[in-house]
Write an enzyme that holds these catalytic residues in place. Structure first.
Site, PDB file in Angstrom:
ATOM      1  N   GLY B  24       0.852  -1.184   0.000  1.00 17.08           N
ATOM      2  CA  GLY B  24       0.000   0.000   0.000  1.00 17.08           C
ATOM      3  C   GLY B  24       0.890   1.236   0.000  1.00 17.08           C
ATOM      4  N   ALA B  26       2.023   3.054   2.433  1.00 14.98           N
ATOM      5  CA  ALA B  26       3.073   3.077   3.450  1.00 14.98           C
ATOM      6  C   ALA B  26       4.267   2.239   3.008  1.00 14.98           C
ATOM      7  CB  ALA B  26       2.528   2.561   4.789  1.00 14.98           C
ATOM      8  N   GLY B  27       4.002   1.016   2.555  1.00 13.93           N
ATOM      9  CA  GLY B  27       5.086   0.125   2.153  1.00 13.93           C
ATOM     10  C   GLY B  27       5.856   0.680   0.962  1.00 13.93           C
ATOM     11  N   PHE B 126     -12.696  19.176   3.823  1.00 11.29           N
ATOM     12  CA  PHE B 126     -12.870  17.838   4.376  1.00 11.29           C
ATOM     13  C   PHE B 126     -13.232  17.971   5.844  1.00 11.29           C
ATOM     14  CE2 PHE B 126     -11.953  13.365   3.418  1.00 11.29           C
ATOM     15  CZ  PHE B 126     -12.105  13.396   2.053  1.00 11.29           C
ATOM     16  N   GLN B 246     -12.776   3.616  13.761  1.00 16.64           N
ATOM     17  CA  GLN B 246     -13.622   4.652  13.167  1.00 16.64           C
ATOM     18  C   GLN B 246     -14.724   4.085  12.274  1.00 16.64           C
ATOM     19  OE1 GLN B 246     -12.033   7.520   9.978  1.00 16.64           O
ATOM     20  NE2 GLN B 246     -12.470   8.797  11.745  1.00 16.64           N
ATOM     21  N   HIS B 248     -17.150   5.334   9.383  1.00 16.37           N
ATOM     22  CA  HIS B 248     -17.340   6.453   8.463  1.00 16.37           C
ATOM     23  C   HIS B 248     -18.835   6.672   8.295  1.00 16.37           C
ATOM     24  CE1 HIS B 248     -17.247   8.891   4.881  1.00 16.37           C
ATOM     25  NE2 HIS B 248     -15.932   8.949   4.919  1.00 16.37           N
ATOM     26  N   LEU B 258     -17.945   3.031   0.371  1.00 17.26           N
ATOM     27  CA  LEU B 258     -17.810   4.378   0.892  1.00 17.26           C
ATOM     28  C   LEU B 258     -18.200   5.473  -0.090  1.00 17.26           C
ATOM     29  CD1 LEU B 258     -16.503   5.427   3.570  1.00 17.26           C
ATOM     30  CD2 LEU B 258     -14.719   6.259   2.070  1.00 17.26           C
ATOM     31  N   THR B 260     -17.126   9.223  -0.303  1.00 14.96           N
ATOM     32  CA  THR B 260     -16.116  10.051   0.340  1.00 14.96           C
ATOM     33  C   THR B 260     -16.715  11.285   1.030  1.00 14.96           C
ATOM     34  OG1 THR B 260     -14.185  11.460  -0.029  1.00 14.96           O
ATOM     35  CG2 THR B 260     -15.671  11.210  -1.872  1.00 14.96           C
ATOM     36  N   ARG B 292     -15.850  12.559  12.000  1.00 14.60           N
ATOM     37  CA  ARG B 292     -16.652  11.390  11.665  1.00 14.60           C
ATOM     38  C   ARG B 292     -17.353  10.746  12.848  1.00 14.60           C
ATOM     39  NH1 ARG B 292     -12.238   8.996   7.406  1.00 14.60           N
ATOM     40  NH2 ARG B 292     -12.700  10.569   5.838  1.00 14.60           N
ATOM     41  N   HIS B 358     -14.513   1.582   9.133  1.00 14.05           N
ATOM     42  CA  HIS B 358     -13.670   2.223   8.145  1.00 14.05           C
ATOM     43  C   HIS B 358     -12.187   2.213   8.475  1.00 14.05           C
ATOM     44  CE1 HIS B 358     -12.814   4.854   4.851  1.00 14.05           C
ATOM     45  NE2 HIS B 358     -12.335   5.810   5.622  1.00 14.05           N
ATOM     46  N   GLU B 389      -1.650   2.156   8.222  1.00 16.73           N
ATOM     47  CA  GLU B 389      -2.813   1.891   9.072  1.00 16.73           C
ATOM     48  C   GLU B 389      -2.539   0.828  10.128  1.00 16.73           C
ATOM     49  OE1 GLU B 389      -6.562   1.674   7.033  1.00 16.73           O
ATOM     50  OE2 GLU B 389      -7.574   0.889   8.804  1.00 16.73           O
ATOM     51  N   ARG B 400      -9.702   9.696  13.797  1.00 17.89           N
ATOM     52  CA  ARG B 400      -8.886  10.234  12.714  1.00 17.89           C
ATOM     53  C   ARG B 400      -9.685  11.236  11.889  1.00 17.89           C
ATOM     54  NH1 ARG B 400      -8.291   9.058   7.134  1.00 17.89           N
ATOM     55  NH2 ARG B 400      -9.551   7.169   7.143  1.00 17.89           N
ATOM     56  N   SER B 405      -5.043   9.926   6.889  1.00 17.70           N
ATOM     57  CA  SER B 405      -4.483   8.581   6.865  1.00 17.70           C
ATOM     58  C   SER B 405      -3.486   8.423   5.728  1.00 17.70           C
ATOM     59  CB  SER B 405      -5.571   7.538   6.722  1.00 17.70           C
ATOM     60  OG  SER B 405      -4.964   6.308   6.457  1.00 17.70           O
ATOM     61  N   LEU B 406      -3.864   8.884   4.542  1.00 21.39           N
ATOM     62  CA  LEU B 406      -2.902   8.827   3.445  1.00 21.39           C
ATOM     63  C   LEU B 406      -1.656   9.598   3.856  1.00 21.39           C
ATOM     64  CD1 LEU B 406      -5.059   9.198   0.186  1.00 21.39           C
ATOM     65  CD2 LEU B 406      -4.346   7.141   1.385  1.00 21.39           C
TER      66      LEU B 406
HETATM   67  C1  LIG Z   1     -12.986   3.529   0.757  1.00 22.10           C
HETATM   68  C2  LIG Z   1     -11.892   4.227   1.502  1.00 22.10           C
HETATM   69  C3  LIG Z   1     -11.601   5.553   1.258  1.00 22.10           C
HETATM   70  C4  LIG Z   1     -10.572   6.191   1.930  1.00 22.10           C
HETATM   71  N1  LIG Z   1     -10.313   7.491   1.646  1.00 22.10           N
HETATM   72  C5  LIG Z   1      -9.282   8.107   2.275  1.00 22.10           C
HETATM   73  C6  LIG Z   1      -8.965   9.453   1.960  1.00 22.10           C
HETATM   74  O1  LIG Z   1      -9.584  10.075   1.106  1.00 22.10           O
HETATM   75  N2  LIG Z   1      -7.930  10.042   2.605  1.00 22.10           N
HETATM   76  C7  LIG Z   1      -7.208   9.363   3.542  1.00 22.10           C
HETATM   77  O2  LIG Z   1      -6.283   9.942   4.077  1.00 22.10           O
HETATM   78  N3  LIG Z   1      -7.484   8.083   3.853  1.00 22.10           N
HETATM   79  C8  LIG Z   1      -8.505   7.429   3.240  1.00 22.10           C
HETATM   80  N4  LIG Z   1      -8.787   6.130   3.558  1.00 22.10           N
HETATM   81  C9  LIG Z   1      -7.905   5.388   4.472  1.00 22.10           C
HETATM   82  C10 LIG Z   1      -6.654   4.947   3.754  1.00 22.10           C
HETATM   83  O3  LIG Z   1      -6.954   4.607   2.433  1.00 22.10           O
HETATM   84  C11 LIG Z   1      -5.980   3.745   4.365  1.00 22.10           C
HETATM   85  O4  LIG Z   1      -5.901   3.886   5.732  1.00 22.10           O
HETATM   86  C12 LIG Z   1      -4.576   3.599   3.811  1.00 22.10           C
HETATM   87  O5  LIG Z   1      -4.633   3.519   2.418  1.00 22.10           O
HETATM   88  C13 LIG Z   1      -3.856   2.404   4.358  1.00 22.10           C
HETATM   89  O6  LIG Z   1      -2.641   2.251   3.648  1.00 22.10           O
HETATM   90  P1  LIG Z   1      -1.549   1.224   4.090  1.00 22.10           P
HETATM   91  O7  LIG Z   1      -0.374   1.445   3.214  1.00 22.10           O
HETATM   92  O8  LIG Z   1      -1.344   1.297   5.543  1.00 22.10           O
HETATM   93  O9  LIG Z   1      -2.182  -0.213   3.816  1.00 22.10           O
HETATM   94  P2  LIG Z   1      -2.994  -0.861   2.601  1.00 22.10           P
HETATM   95  O10 LIG Z   1      -3.114   0.005   1.440  1.00 22.10           O
HETATM   96  O11 LIG Z   1      -4.215  -1.450   3.202  1.00 22.10           O
HETATM   97  O12 LIG Z   1      -2.038  -2.028   2.160  1.00 22.10           O
HETATM   98  C14 LIG Z   1      -1.832  -3.155   2.945  1.00 22.10           C
HETATM   99  C15 LIG Z   1      -0.886  -4.049   2.211  1.00 22.10           C
HETATM  100  O13 LIG Z   1      -0.479  -5.107   3.056  1.00 22.10           O
HETATM  101  C16 LIG Z   1      -0.522  -6.320   2.377  1.00 22.10           C
HETATM  102  N5  LIG Z   1      -0.701  -7.373   3.376  1.00 22.10           N
HETATM  103  C17 LIG Z   1      -1.540  -7.415   4.436  1.00 22.10           C
HETATM  104  N6  LIG Z   1      -1.389  -8.551   5.128  1.00 22.10           N
HETATM  105  C18 LIG Z   1      -0.426  -9.244   4.497  1.00 22.10           C
HETATM  106  C19 LIG Z   1       0.178 -10.514   4.712  1.00 22.10           C
HETATM  107  N7  LIG Z   1      -0.175 -11.308   5.722  1.00 22.10           N
HETATM  108  N8  LIG Z   1       1.126 -10.917   3.842  1.00 22.10           N
HETATM  109  C20 LIG Z   1       1.506 -10.135   2.796  1.00 22.10           C
HETATM  110  N9  LIG Z   1       0.969  -8.950   2.557  1.00 22.10           N
HETATM  111  C21 LIG Z   1       0.017  -8.502   3.390  1.00 22.10           C
HETATM  112  C22 LIG Z   1      -1.619  -6.167   1.367  1.00 22.10           C
HETATM  113  O14 LIG Z   1      -1.417  -7.013   0.262  1.00 22.10           O
HETATM  114  C23 LIG Z   1      -1.459  -4.696   0.978  1.00 22.10           C
HETATM  115  O15 LIG Z   1      -0.528  -4.580  -0.059  1.00 22.10           O
HETATM  116  C24 LIG Z   1      -9.832   5.483   2.892  1.00 22.10           C
HETATM  117  C25 LIG Z   1     -10.134   4.149   3.154  1.00 22.10           C
HETATM  118  C26 LIG Z   1     -11.171   3.530   2.485  1.00 22.10           C
HETATM  119  C27 LIG Z   1     -11.499   2.124   2.823  1.00 22.10           C
END
Ligand SMILES: Cc1cc2nc3c(=O)[nH]c(=O)nc-3n(C[C@H](O)[C@H](O)[C@H](O)COP(=O)(O)OP(=O)(O)OC[C@H]3O[C@@H](n4cnc5c(N)ncnc54)[C@H](O)[C@@H]3O)c2cc1C
Ligand code: FES
Lengths: 242, 585
Positions: B24, B26-27, B126, B246, B248, B258, B260, B292, B358, B389, B400, B405-406
């Site tokens: 995602g 972060a990674g 927002f 949270q 939403h 969702l 937005t 929220r 959410h 996250e 939040r 979060s992004l």
């Molecule tokens: C519909 C929606 C809309 C949103 N809109 C917003 C917004 O407008 N603004 C905002 O700031 N935030 C928003 N958020 C929140 C935000 O999108 C997320 O919190 C954020 O993208 C999380 O990113 P991440 O990199 O932590 O993890 P993720 O993007 O969830 O990625 C997790 C990764 O971990 C991997 N993974 C998990 N477990 C394992 C495992 N056991 N082995 C190998 N790989 C694994 C998955 O394959 C994936 O690649 C929204 C969330 C949703 C659901």
């Protein structure tokens, strides 16, 4: 109001550990009018046959995981409502890609095509302190192209790809467009060469299958035509200079 | 032909300097830093661009001031207040000031942001984001139509490819090996072939996302099951602030998908069954753009008191008064899925919505550099990082703000990557002891051969329902105790689970069983933390303790798993500038 109806899911299966040949299997289930083909597949996997394999992630048409052939059309299972389909729903994996299991195909050949067109922004200029400016109308030129979710519906629907697996295909060409027409990119020439010299834009015969297949309703042929025009224009310019 | 015997199977070994779990935001952001000093592999159970981050719609918060006057200090204040004063102010200040360069950097990396008339990154309103310390809404969310996550995820993935980050996609991490207080490596299953891979490594960055799938109705993607948090929890690493989850306010009724907050940022309003704009009553200043937790409770209160639409369990999000051009240009995605899924054109009809699970504010405790904390005293696990996250820095505290979060994934993903790069020379390559491999194999063997009447899907469904009914927006001691009892009960039933799919290739039932096993841990951590916290703050609302209690509860919850059961410790909130006050919007 939601209405329930019985459906027959007729699924082309492939279990490599059991048989080297694909086979068809039929499942009967009741679904509400608001449910999607993906919901049906999940119900089968959860309650009827846990060995059924398919990909899923977002469940609302933004991640590109669940592309498959449903009643002869490549589409997203999570975006296809069962109420819009007849009672018998025929489901197959995306065509022309190696099948790993059931509806799960090996997407590697598809993604490799993307890698051939330098799929990342290249800009060799000095970076400004703030963001680079881009006019809204310039951003809008790539707006459709950036909505691509890499699901593979278009490329695997393309007859040129069916007969020639080296063809870059609509999805990779769209990606090339996304950078070539991005005012911030400085590698336009290299990229144009890559889409001309590899089996690229001039192998597209405008069969328009990709137009029908794209779940994001991107007008891919139009983008390819713009690439062709630009390539011709640049080629002419170059030949005039010589 | 025939199935392979797992216990006999070859194991593939790899050596990379840094292993990142999750592709995602972060990674990916972390990888761009770590790859500058050594080899980096990203393990992800999905294809990278299928990660949940792609679903983020609305935007990224940064006080660029492109559309109107803005100040990172106001962003800092809003985030503290939004967090109901539970966020750590040193971390929040750092994040809000880093927001500006991090977004500029994204633009430089190629993110196709929407633009203002003069070509700058466009920004919109927002929830909870204000100017002059809470006086009025401000345009702070940097967006790319309503596909911001998608635009950023693709651009970062492209840059990671360009920079030679190695990807192993559709690899599910089964164990994160910590021995002697040091991160050693990762054991993962290649989903396609069903074989095990070992990664012995110098540093591990966990960026595995949230765990919204423990709830029945959620905006989260299917893979958001949280097993990596649980894997660490089982090894004695605490989880922080798990009670704060949270909801939403605007999930599509019946689907949880969702809509937005950007829709309200562009002027959308919430309407009850009487046609009233009810948020005026609950949040007179910010109204439909209040945080929220406030809006989710307001919607459910309206419904509970019989003011849902036609007495039913939803309210309307009304966008019909907006200029159709705004829907077309700035909210195309949600317009299209309202049409696809509900047959509704939001330009002409209001959208039925209810709150949907959410975002996990809690998670793996880290410091500002992303280092994973092993205790409340600041000591950390060498070589182990978490960001995004799955982590709790804590910048979101009890609630939040949208768009933060992004921002969190990017700022702290980058910090984790930077810290790995900086300390790289001091890290030794880890070693995975064979007993850990045997343990993983043993669990796979259990899943392959166990016999009994239980199945994965019904147990998971029951767990999700329990959390939804008893531990979501409104909670009481009684509802939480019932939830706990049910979780224990389900966990017991899991011992008798039998899998019907005996295959090795792409065996999803087995992966789901593995995920479910870990979901029990997370559900328990959430419910127990919620039971302990006898106050209401942010997203955690106890009907039996309806007020915030700063005297006793201005502190972070750390839950530990020990051989004797769970234990709690508490960590004071870092307060630098903004003293807790009553939270009125
Ligand atoms: C519909 C929606 C809309 C949103 N809109 C917003 C917004 O407008 N603004 C905002 O700031 N935030 C928003 N958020 C929140 C935000 O999108 C997320 O919190 C954020 O993208 C999380 O990113 P991440 O990199 O932590 O993890 P993720 O993007 O969830 O990625 C997790 C990764 O971990 C991997 N993974 C998990 N477990 C394992 C495992 N056991 N082995 C190998 N790989 C694994 C998955 O394959 C994936 O690649 C929204 C969330 C949703 C659901
Ligand atoms: S599941 Fe994401 S596009 Fe269908």
């Amino acid at each position: 109001m939601a209405q329930e109806r019985r459906y027959i899911f007729h699924i082309k299966r492939f279990l490599p550990e059991i048989s080297s040949e694909p086979f068809w299997q039929t499942y009967e289930l009741t679904l509400s009018s608001w449910e999607r083909v993906l919901d049906g597949l999940i119900k089968i996997q959860d309650y009827l046959d846990s060995s059924l394999g398919f990909r899923k992630s977002c469940a609302h048409g933004i991640c590109g995981s669940c592309a498959m052939k449903i009643n002869d059309i490549n589409r997203l299972a999570c975006q296809t409502l069962v109420k819009d389909l007849p009672e018998i729903i025929k489901i197959e994996p995306l065509p022309k890609l190696p099948v790993i299991k059931d509806l799960v195909v090996d997407m590697t050949p598809f993604f490799e095509k993307h890698e051939k067109i330098l799929p990342y922004l290249i800009n060799t200029e000095n970076l400004p302190e703030r963001e680079r400016l881009q006019k809204p109308e310039d951003q809008e030129r790539i707006l459709e192209a950036i909505t691509c979710i890499l699901c593979g519906c278009c490329t695997t629907a393309c007859p040129t790809f069916w007969i020639n697996e080296n063809f870059l295909g609509p999805s990779a060409l769209l990606k090339a467009y996304r950078f070539i027409f991005d005012t911030r990119d400085t590698a336009q020439a290299d990229r144009l060469i890559s889409v001309v010299e590899q089996m690229g834009i001039f192998h597209c015969h405008s069969a328009l299958n990709c137009l029908k297949a794209c779940p994001k309703e991107i007008n891919i042929p139009q983008h390819i035509i713009k690439l062709k025009k630009l390539a011709v224009k640049k080629a002419l310019r170059r030949s005039l200079k010589i | 032909m025939g199935y392979t015997d797992h216990t006999q199977m070859e194991i593939v070994k790899h050596q990379y300097d840094t292993v990142i779990i999750g592709s995602g935001l972060a990674g990916l952001r972390a990888s761009l830093e770590a790859v500058k000093v050594g080899s980096v592999v990203i393990l992800t159970k999905l294809y990278p661009t299928r990660s949940h981050s792609t679903a983020a719609q609305g935007g990224i918060g940064a006080a660029l001031g492109n559309e109107e006057e803005d100040d990172p200090e106001w962003h800092f204040f809003d985030t503290v207040k939004g967090s109901d004063f539970l966020g750590d102010q040193d971390a929040i200040e750092f994040m809000c000031y880093s927001a500006i360069p991090i977004v500029i950097e994204l633009e430089h990396l190629g993110v196709p942001f929407s633009r203002t008339a003069d070509g700058k990154i466009a920004q919109r309103r927002f929830g909870g984001h204000t100017k002059y310390f809470g006086k009025e809404p401000v345009r702070r969310a940097c967006y790319s139509a309503d596909r911001t996550g998608h635009a950023v995820l693709h651009a970062l993935y492209e840059q990671a490819l360009k920079n030679q980050v190695k990807f192993f996609e559709e690899f599910q991490v089964l164990d994160i090996v910590i021995e002697d207080g040091i991160a050693q490596g990762v054991i993962a299953l290649e989903i396609k072939r069903g074989i095990l891979h070992l990664f012995e490594t110098k540093a591990i960055i966990v960026a595995s996302g949230g765990f919204g799938k423990i709830f029945k109705v959620t905006s989260n993607a299917f893979a958001t099951t949280g097993e990596c948090l649980s894997i660490l929890f089982e090894q004695g690493i605490p989880l922080e602030d798990m009670e704060f989850f949270q909801f939403h306010p605007t999930g599509l009724y019946g689907l949880g998908i969702l809509i937005t907050e950007g829709a309200r940022g562009e002027g959308g309003i919430l309407i009850n069954g009487r046609g009233e704009r009810f948020m005026e009553k609950y949040a007179p200043t910010l109204k439909d753009l209040a945080p929220r937790d406030v809006i989710s409770r307001a919607i459910l209160t309206e419904i509970k008191e019989g003011r849902g639409i036609k007495g039913k369990e939803y309210v309307y999000l009304d966008l019909t008064h907006l200029d159709p051009k705004i829907l077309e240009k700035r909210l195309p995605e949600i317009s299209s899925f309202c049409k696809t899924y509900l047959g509704i054109d939001p330009a002409k009809e209001p959208i039925p919505v209810v709150p949907t699970a959410h975002y996990a504010m809690g998670g793996i405790p880290t410091d500002i550099k992303g280092r994973v904390l092993r205790d409340t005293n600041g000591s950390y696990v060498a070589g182990l990082y978490a960001a995004g996250e799955c982590a709790c820095v804590s910048v979101h505290g009890a609630n939040r703000l949208g768009c933060n979060s992004l921002l969190d994934t990017l700022v702290f993903g980058k910090e984790a990557g930077l810290d790995v790069a900086k300390n790289f020379k001091n890290f030794l390559r880890g070693k995975i002891p064979s007993y850990r491999i045997e343990k993983v194999k043993g669990f796979i063997e259990f899943l392959n051969s166990n016999k009994g009447a239980e199945r994965v899907a019904p147990l998971r469904e029951r767990l999700q329902r329990t959390l939804m009914d008893k531990a979501s927006v409104f909670r009481t001691k009684r509802s939480l105790e019932e939830a706990l009892e049910e979780i224990n009960n389900l966990r017991e039933r899991f011992r008798k689970v039998e899998l019907k799919d005996k295959g090795t290739v792409f065996n999803q039932e087995r992966l789901q069983a593995f995920e479910l096993y870990h979901m029990f841990n997370l559900a328990e951590a959430l419910v127990r933390s919620a039971l302990v916290r006898e106050e209401s703050r942010g997203a955690h609302y106890r009907e039996d303790f309806p007020y915030r209690d700063d005297q006793n509860w201005l502190k972070h919850t750390f839950i530990f798993k020990t051989p004797q059961g769970v234990e709690f410790k508490f960590k004071p909130v870092v307060i630098t500038k903004f003293q807790p006050t009553e939270r009125i919007f």
